[in-house]
Design an enzyme around this catalytic site. Structure first.
Site, PDB file in Angstrom:
ATOM      1  N   CYS A  62      30.914   9.295  48.909  1.00 41.21           N
ATOM      2  CA  CYS A  62      29.850   8.561  49.607  1.00 41.21           C
ATOM      3  C   CYS A  62      29.561   9.251  50.935  1.00 41.21           C
ATOM      4  O   CYS A  62      30.461   9.422  51.762  1.00 41.21           O
ATOM      5  CB  CYS A  62      30.290   7.110  49.836  1.00 41.21           C
ATOM      6  SG  CYS A  62      29.212   6.216  50.975  1.00 41.21           S
ATOM      7  N   HIS A  79      33.360   0.660  53.107  1.00 41.60           N
ATOM      8  CA  HIS A  79      32.272   0.833  52.145  1.00 41.60           C
ATOM      9  C   HIS A  79      31.773  -0.508  51.611  1.00 41.60           C
ATOM     10  O   HIS A  79      32.515  -1.259  50.980  1.00 41.60           O
ATOM     11  CB  HIS A  79      32.703   1.714  50.971  1.00 41.60           C
ATOM     12  CG  HIS A  79      31.558   2.017  50.060  1.00 41.60           C
ATOM     13  ND1 HIS A  79      30.674   3.032  50.307  1.00 41.60           N
ATOM     14  CD2 HIS A  79      31.114   1.388  48.940  1.00 41.60           C
ATOM     15  CE1 HIS A  79      29.734   3.038  49.374  1.00 41.60           C
ATOM     16  NE2 HIS A  79      29.986   2.045  48.526  1.00 41.60           N
ATOM     17  N   ASN A  88      17.134  -1.120  53.290  1.00 43.88           N
ATOM     18  CA  ASN A  88      16.620  -0.961  51.934  1.00 43.88           C
ATOM     19  C   ASN A  88      17.752  -1.262  50.959  1.00 43.88           C
ATOM     20  O   ASN A  88      18.854  -0.727  51.095  1.00 43.88           O
ATOM     21  CB  ASN A  88      16.102   0.467  51.719  1.00 43.88           C
ATOM     22  CG  ASN A  88      14.890   0.756  52.580  1.00 43.88           C
ATOM     23  OD1 ASN A  88      13.984  -0.072  52.677  1.00 43.88           O
ATOM     24  ND2 ASN A  88      14.871   1.913  53.230  1.00 43.88           N
ATOM     25  N   GLY A 117      13.847   1.621  47.469  1.00 42.06           N
ATOM     26  CA  GLY A 117      13.994   3.046  47.778  1.00 42.06           C
ATOM     27  C   GLY A 117      15.288   3.390  48.490  1.00 42.06           C
ATOM     28  O   GLY A 117      15.367   4.390  49.206  1.00 42.06           O
ATOM     29  N   HIS A 125      25.460   3.058  50.713  1.00 44.55           N
ATOM     30  CA  HIS A 125      26.452   2.528  51.662  1.00 44.55           C
ATOM     31  C   HIS A 125      25.607   1.710  52.635  1.00 44.55           C
ATOM     32  O   HIS A 125      24.661   2.255  53.234  1.00 44.55           O
ATOM     33  CB  HIS A 125      27.166   3.695  52.354  1.00 44.55           C
ATOM     34  CG  HIS A 125      28.218   3.301  53.351  1.00 44.55           C
ATOM     35  ND1 HIS A 125      29.517   3.781  53.290  1.00 44.55           N
ATOM     36  CD2 HIS A 125      28.162   2.515  54.448  1.00 44.55           C
ATOM     37  CE1 HIS A 125      30.208   3.279  54.310  1.00 44.55           C
ATOM     38  NE2 HIS A 125      29.408   2.523  55.026  1.00 44.55           N
ATOM     39  N   HIS A 138      23.471   0.153  55.284  1.00 47.41           N
ATOM     40  CA  HIS A 138      23.042   0.660  56.595  1.00 47.41           C
ATOM     41  C   HIS A 138      21.798  -0.086  57.034  1.00 47.41           C
ATOM     42  O   HIS A 138      20.971  -0.493  56.219  1.00 47.41           O
ATOM     43  CB  HIS A 138      22.786   2.174  56.569  1.00 47.41           C
ATOM     44  CG  HIS A 138      21.845   2.625  55.494  1.00 47.41           C
ATOM     45  ND1 HIS A 138      22.225   2.743  54.182  1.00 47.41           N
ATOM     46  CD2 HIS A 138      20.540   2.976  55.535  1.00 47.41           C
ATOM     47  CE1 HIS A 138      21.190   3.153  53.457  1.00 47.41           C
ATOM     48  NE2 HIS A 138      20.145   3.299  54.257  1.00 47.41           N
ATOM     49  N   HIS A 145      18.552   0.393  59.486  1.00 44.80           N
ATOM     50  CA  HIS A 145      17.728   1.308  60.276  1.00 44.80           C
ATOM     51  C   HIS A 145      17.262   0.560  61.523  1.00 44.80           C
ATOM     52  O   HIS A 145      16.773  -0.576  61.428  1.00 44.80           O
ATOM     53  CB  HIS A 145      16.465   1.721  59.509  1.00 44.80           C
ATOM     54  CG  HIS A 145      16.701   2.452  58.225  1.00 44.80           C
ATOM     55  ND1 HIS A 145      16.488   3.802  58.080  1.00 44.80           N
ATOM     56  CD2 HIS A 145      17.106   2.024  57.011  1.00 44.80           C
ATOM     57  CE1 HIS A 145      16.743   4.165  56.839  1.00 44.80           C
ATOM     58  NE2 HIS A 145      17.117   3.102  56.159  1.00 44.80           N
TER      59      HIS A 145
HETATM   60  P1  AMP Z   1      17.693   4.659  52.800  1.00 48.56           P
HETATM   61  O1  AMP Z   1      16.614   5.488  52.176  1.00 48.56           O
HETATM   62  O2  AMP Z   1      17.270   3.346  53.331  1.00 48.56           O
HETATM   63  O3  AMP Z   1      18.910   4.587  51.892  1.00 48.56           O
HETATM   64  O4  AMP Z   1      18.125   5.449  54.114  1.00 48.56           O
HETATM   65  C1  AMP Z   1      18.977   6.552  54.115  1.00 48.56           C
HETATM   66  C2  AMP Z   1      18.700   7.285  55.372  1.00 48.56           C
HETATM   67  O5  AMP Z   1      19.770   8.177  55.602  1.00 48.56           O
HETATM   68  C3  AMP Z   1      17.428   8.125  55.357  1.00 48.56           C
HETATM   69  O6  AMP Z   1      16.548   7.693  56.397  1.00 48.56           O
HETATM   70  C4  AMP Z   1      17.931   9.560  55.584  1.00 48.56           C
HETATM   71  O7  AMP Z   1      17.064  10.318  56.389  1.00 48.56           O
HETATM   72  C5  AMP Z   1      19.263   9.313  56.251  1.00 48.56           C
HETATM   73  N1  AMP Z   1      20.251  10.366  56.112  1.00 48.56           N
HETATM   74  C6  AMP Z   1      20.593  11.035  54.973  1.00 48.56           C
HETATM   75  N2  AMP Z   1      21.563  11.914  55.227  1.00 48.56           N
HETATM   76  C7  AMP Z   1      21.862  11.808  56.548  1.00 48.56           C
HETATM   77  C8  AMP Z   1      22.788  12.462  57.428  1.00 48.56           C
HETATM   78  N3  AMP Z   1      23.619  13.422  56.991  1.00 48.56           N
HETATM   79  N4  AMP Z   1      22.795  12.109  58.729  1.00 48.56           N
HETATM   80  C9  AMP Z   1      21.944  11.167  59.195  1.00 48.56           C
HETATM   81  N5  AMP Z   1      21.065  10.497  58.416  1.00 48.56           N
HETATM   82  C10 AMP Z   1      21.019  10.821  57.120  1.00 48.56           C
END
Ligand code: AMP
Length: 112
Positions: A3, A45, A85, A91, A96, A98, A100
């Site tokens: 992950c 997680h 999301n 999308g 994991h 998160h 935004h």
């Molecule tokens: P989601 O599409 O809501 O699952 O958001 C995942 C987010 O993680 C996206 O906005 C990506 O740009 C971001 N993301 C993916 N890999 C990384 C990383 N290594 N460091 C920081 N953000 C990341």
């Protein structure tokens, strides 16, 4: 477990940290969609909002207590959006949990 955000939480993959304590981590999104775009995660997680339970919801409460602190530090006094999301139709690309934090400009009113 393979992950990405568990690896970021463990420090195995670098990130631009803006907040960290024992339970949660906040770091800048690698592909920002606004002048301020920060992700806040529990270090443990949890796959998505769909996996929040009475046993782990304290982490979510903690995240939401820290979000205003981050917003103040990022000077988002004009406002910001918090988004999570969950699943395919939303999308979700990293499985994991998160949140935004988006801000730093007038955001679109479109929600879907
Ligand atoms: P989601 O599409 O809501 O699952 O958001 C995942 C987010 O993680 C996206 O906005 C990506 O740009 C971001 N993301 C993916 N890999 C990384 C990383 N290594 N460091 C920081 N953000 C990341």
């Amino acid at each position: 477990m393979d992950c990405l955000f568990c690896k970021i939480a463990a420090g195995e993959i670098p990130s631009q940290k803006v907040y960290e304590d024992e339970e949660i981590l906040a770091f800048r999104d690698i592909a920002p969609m606004a002048p301020v775009h920060i992700l806040v995660i529990p270090k443990a997680h949890i796959g998505s909002v769909d996996e929040i339970t009475p046993e782990n919801s304290n982490l979510v409460a903690h995240i939401f207590q820290v979000i205003p602190q981050i917003a103040r530090a990022e000077k988002l006094e004009k406002g910001y959006r918090v988004v999570s999301n969950c699943g395919e139709h939303a999308g979700q690309s990293v499985h994991h949990l998160h949140f935004h934090i988006l801000g730093g400009r007038q955001l679109s009113l479109e929600m879907a």
